[in-house]
Design a protein around this motif. Structure first.
Motif, PDB file in Angstrom:
ATOM      1  N   GLU A  73       0.843  -1.191   0.000  1.00 17.41           N
ATOM      2  CA  GLU A  73       0.000   0.000   0.000  1.00 17.41           C
ATOM      3  C   GLU A  73       0.879   1.242   0.000  1.00 17.41           C
ATOM      4  OE1 GLU A  73      -4.042  -1.026   2.326  1.00 17.41           O
ATOM      5  OE2 GLU A  73      -2.210  -1.535   3.418  1.00 17.41           O
ATOM      6  N   VAL A  74       0.481   2.236  -0.779  1.00 17.19           N
ATOM      7  CA  VAL A  74       1.232   3.480  -0.888  1.00 17.19           C
ATOM      8  C   VAL A  74       0.301   4.636  -0.570  1.00 17.19           C
ATOM      9  CG1 VAL A  74       0.798   3.624  -3.374  1.00 17.19           C
ATOM     10  CG2 VAL A  74       2.707   4.880  -2.379  1.00 17.19           C
ATOM     11  N   CYS A  75       0.812   5.582   0.212  1.00 18.47           N
ATOM     12  CA  CYS A  75       0.001   6.714   0.660  1.00 18.47           C
ATOM     13  C   CYS A  75       0.635   8.028   0.192  1.00 18.47           C
ATOM     14  CB  CYS A  75      -0.118   6.734   2.177  1.00 18.47           C
ATOM     15  SG  CYS A  75      -1.055   5.359   2.859  1.00 18.47           S
ATOM     16  N   THR A  76      -0.233   9.003  -0.084  1.00 19.39           N
ATOM     17  CA  THR A  76       0.207  10.344  -0.429  1.00 19.39           C
ATOM     18  C   THR A  76      -0.132  11.290   0.710  1.00 19.39           C
ATOM     19  OG1 THR A  76      -0.152   9.921  -2.792  1.00 19.39           O
ATOM     20  CG2 THR A  76       0.016  12.224  -2.103  1.00 19.39           C
ATOM     21  N   TYR A  77       0.842  12.118   1.099  1.00 20.71           N
ATOM     22  CA  TYR A  77       0.677  13.052   2.209  1.00 20.71           C
ATOM     23  C   TYR A  77       0.844  14.486   1.709  1.00 20.71           C
ATOM     24  CZ  TYR A  77       1.120   8.819   4.906  1.00 20.71           C
ATOM     25  OH  TYR A  77       0.908   7.552   5.397  1.00 20.71           O
ATOM     26  N   THR A  78       0.210  15.419   2.380  1.00 20.45           N
ATOM     27  CA  THR A  78       0.290  16.815   1.951  1.00 20.45           C
ATOM     28  C   THR A  78       1.711  17.333   1.997  1.00 20.45           C
ATOM     29  OG1 THR A  78      -0.228  17.565   4.193  1.00 20.45           O
ATOM     30  CG2 THR A  78      -2.074  17.331   2.648  1.00 20.45           C
ATOM     31  N   HIS A  79       2.503  16.847   2.967  1.00 22.49           N
ATOM     32  CA  HIS A  79       3.900  17.263   3.017  1.00 22.49           C
ATOM     33  C   HIS A  79       4.674  16.416   4.021  1.00 22.49           C
ATOM     34  CE1 HIS A  79       2.297  19.375   6.539  1.00 22.49           C
ATOM     35  NE2 HIS A  79       3.546  19.440   6.994  1.00 22.49           N
ATOM     36  N   ILE A  80       5.989  16.418   3.852  1.00 20.83           N
ATOM     37  CA  ILE A  80       6.928  15.870   4.831  1.00 20.83           C
ATOM     38  C   ILE A  80       7.984  16.937   5.064  1.00 20.83           C
ATOM     39  CG2 ILE A  80       8.380  14.766   3.071  1.00 20.83           C
ATOM     40  CD1 ILE A  80       8.974  12.544   5.089  1.00 20.83           C
ATOM     41  N   VAL A  81       8.504  17.052   6.286  1.00 20.29           N
ATOM     42  CA  VAL A  81       9.506  18.063   6.621  1.00 20.29           C
ATOM     43  C   VAL A  81      10.861  17.376   6.775  1.00 20.29           C
ATOM     44  CG1 VAL A  81      10.223  19.855   8.239  1.00 20.29           C
ATOM     45  CG2 VAL A  81       7.788  19.513   7.752  1.00 20.29           C
ATOM     46  N   LEU A  82      11.859  17.860   6.037  1.00 16.82           N
ATOM     47  CA  LEU A  82      13.203  17.304   6.070  1.00 16.82           C
ATOM     48  C   LEU A  82      14.066  18.104   7.038  1.00 16.82           C
ATOM     49  CD1 LEU A  82      13.825  16.768   2.237  1.00 16.82           C
ATOM     50  CD2 LEU A  82      12.621  15.277   3.852  1.00 16.82           C
ATOM     51  N   ASP A  83      14.585  17.446   8.054  1.00 13.78           N
ATOM     52  CA  ASP A  83      15.519  18.049   9.015  1.00 13.78           C
ATOM     53  C   ASP A  83      14.972  19.358   9.601  1.00 13.78           C
ATOM     54  OD1 ASP A  83      17.883  18.064  10.494  1.00 13.78           O
ATOM     55  OD2 ASP A  83      18.955  19.247   8.985  1.00 13.78           O
ATOM     56  N   LYS A  84      13.672  19.403   9.851  1.00 19.37           N
ATOM     57  CA  LYS A  84      12.993  20.560  10.462  1.00 19.37           C
ATOM     58  C   LYS A  84      13.164  21.845   9.640  1.00 19.37           C
ATOM     59  CE  LYS A  84      13.543  18.712  15.147  1.00 19.37           C
ATOM     60  NZ  LYS A  84      14.063  18.949  16.522  1.00 19.37           N
ATOM     61  N   GLN A  85      13.444  21.688   8.340  1.00 16.85           N
ATOM     62  CA  GLN A  85      13.716  22.862   7.499  1.00 16.85           C
ATOM     63  C   GLN A  85      12.819  22.943   6.273  1.00 16.85           C
ATOM     64  OE1 GLN A  85      17.978  23.809   6.712  1.00 16.85           O
ATOM     65  NE2 GLN A  85      18.383  21.886   7.781  1.00 16.85           N
ATOM     66  N   LEU A  86      12.899  21.914   5.459  1.00 12.81           N
ATOM     67  CA  LEU A  86      12.286  21.964   4.132  1.00 12.81           C
ATOM     68  C   LEU A  86      11.031  21.098   4.096  1.00 12.81           C
ATOM     69  CD1 LEU A  86      12.334  22.727   1.109  1.00 12.81           C
ATOM     70  CD2 LEU A  86      13.812  20.741   0.732  1.00 12.81           C
ATOM     71  N   ALA A  87       9.904  21.711   3.766  1.00 13.67           N
ATOM     72  CA  ALA A  87       8.651  20.974   3.615  1.00 13.67           C
ATOM     73  C   ALA A  87       8.483  20.567   2.153  1.00 13.67           C
ATOM     74  CB  ALA A  87       7.472  21.822   4.070  1.00 13.67           C
TER      75      ALA A  87
END
Length: 286
Positions: free
Chosen positions: A239-253
């Motif tokens: 199963e694969v899910c799509t999310y509105t965003h993920i944040v990389l290293d508390k910097q880049l969404a």
């Protein structure tokens, strides 16, 4: 496999398969032009004078060869195995390499595992001589120019400073990376969960360990199924899910981030503690 974005190559090699001498860069820097096939990165290299395409894979431990091209002179191995992203174990053969060349990077007289990469070749539609993993490039600075299709490898001083400055402007973001065995790992935040995700240029899809499935699936903007194939294991439905965003290293969404759920418990058995992988899409930011 109908969707090649579901191909993930992560190779875990038992310590001791390879000998100790290091890969040497014979100049201050070298350029590696690459081509992109089904999202994945292929570079030119040669082994014992045989030239061809290799998968550039930060999720692989070291240089690994394809038995379809290197069966001659290979020999059985004992007490060695390689596992792929689906936990499928493969007992490799071994080959003595007299000379390996990647741009201006060379290594002589060492031993590498040889495995069956026919699944990878079939899905990419390319002749693949092998996989270039972390240990080949770990002693150099790596500058990834995805849009110009060039990887720069730069020699380092003793204190770790590059001999040549390949970046003309300061980076927009600087991420803190830790090493988990041979895997570079980035901390991320996804729907209230902090996830340590390994950077894997050999994966065309992002993967999150299934232990987070119950919580994260309820937060997804979209859920569907897809086929996930490993380096030498056949495909499986996940199963694969799509999310509105993920944040990389508390910097880049990163918006509209998609990830498949898969059982990564076999990594724990190898003392590799990660929560998933970020695939080759990460390198497109460069």
């Amino acid at each position: 496999m109908k969707n090649l974005a579901s191909l993930a190559v992560l190779l875990l090699s038992v310590p001791g398969v390879l000998l100790a001498n290091a890969y040497q860069l014979q100049a201050e820097s070298t350029q590696l032009p690459f081509k992109v096939v089904q999202e994945l990165i292929l570079v030119d290299a040669s082994v014992n004078g045989q030239e061809g395409k290799f998968l550039f894979d930060t999720g692989a431990a070291d240089l690994t060869l394809n038995i379809s091209h290197f069966a001659t002179n290979s020999r059985p191995s004992k007490n060695h195995y390689i596992a792929d992203i689906n936990g499928f174990n493969h007992n490799p053969r071994l080959l003595d390499v007299q000379h390996f060349v990647l741009g201006m990077v060379e290594r002589k007289n060492f031993t590498v595992p040889v495995i069956n990469l026919s699944v990878l070749e079939r899905e990419l539609g390319e002749s693949i001589l092998g996989v270039i993993g972390y240990k080949v490039i770990r002693n150099f600075e790596i500058v990834f120019d995805y849009y110009e299709r060039i990887i720069h490898l730069v020699q380092l001083e003793k204190k770790g400073k590059p001999l040549v400055n390949m970046t003309q402007t300061p980076p927009d973001y600087t991420f803190e990376i830790r090493m988990e065995n041979f895997l570079p790992v980035l901390q991320t935040q996804l729907e209230g969960k902090t996830l340590d995700l390994a950077l894997d240029s050999g994966a065309a899809v992002n993967i999150v360990d299934q232990q987070f499935k119950e919580h994260l699936m309820s937060k997804a903007a979209q859920v569907r199924s897809m086929q996930l194939g490993g380096a030498f294991s056949e495909v499986k439905t996940v199963e694969v899910c799509t999310y509105t965003h993920i944040v990389l290293d508390k910097q880049l969404a990163v918006k509209w981030w998609r990830a498949a759920f898969n059982d990564l418990s076999h990594l724990v058995r190898e003392n590799i503690k990660i929560d998933g992988i970020i695939g080759v899409g990460f390198f497109k930011y460069g």
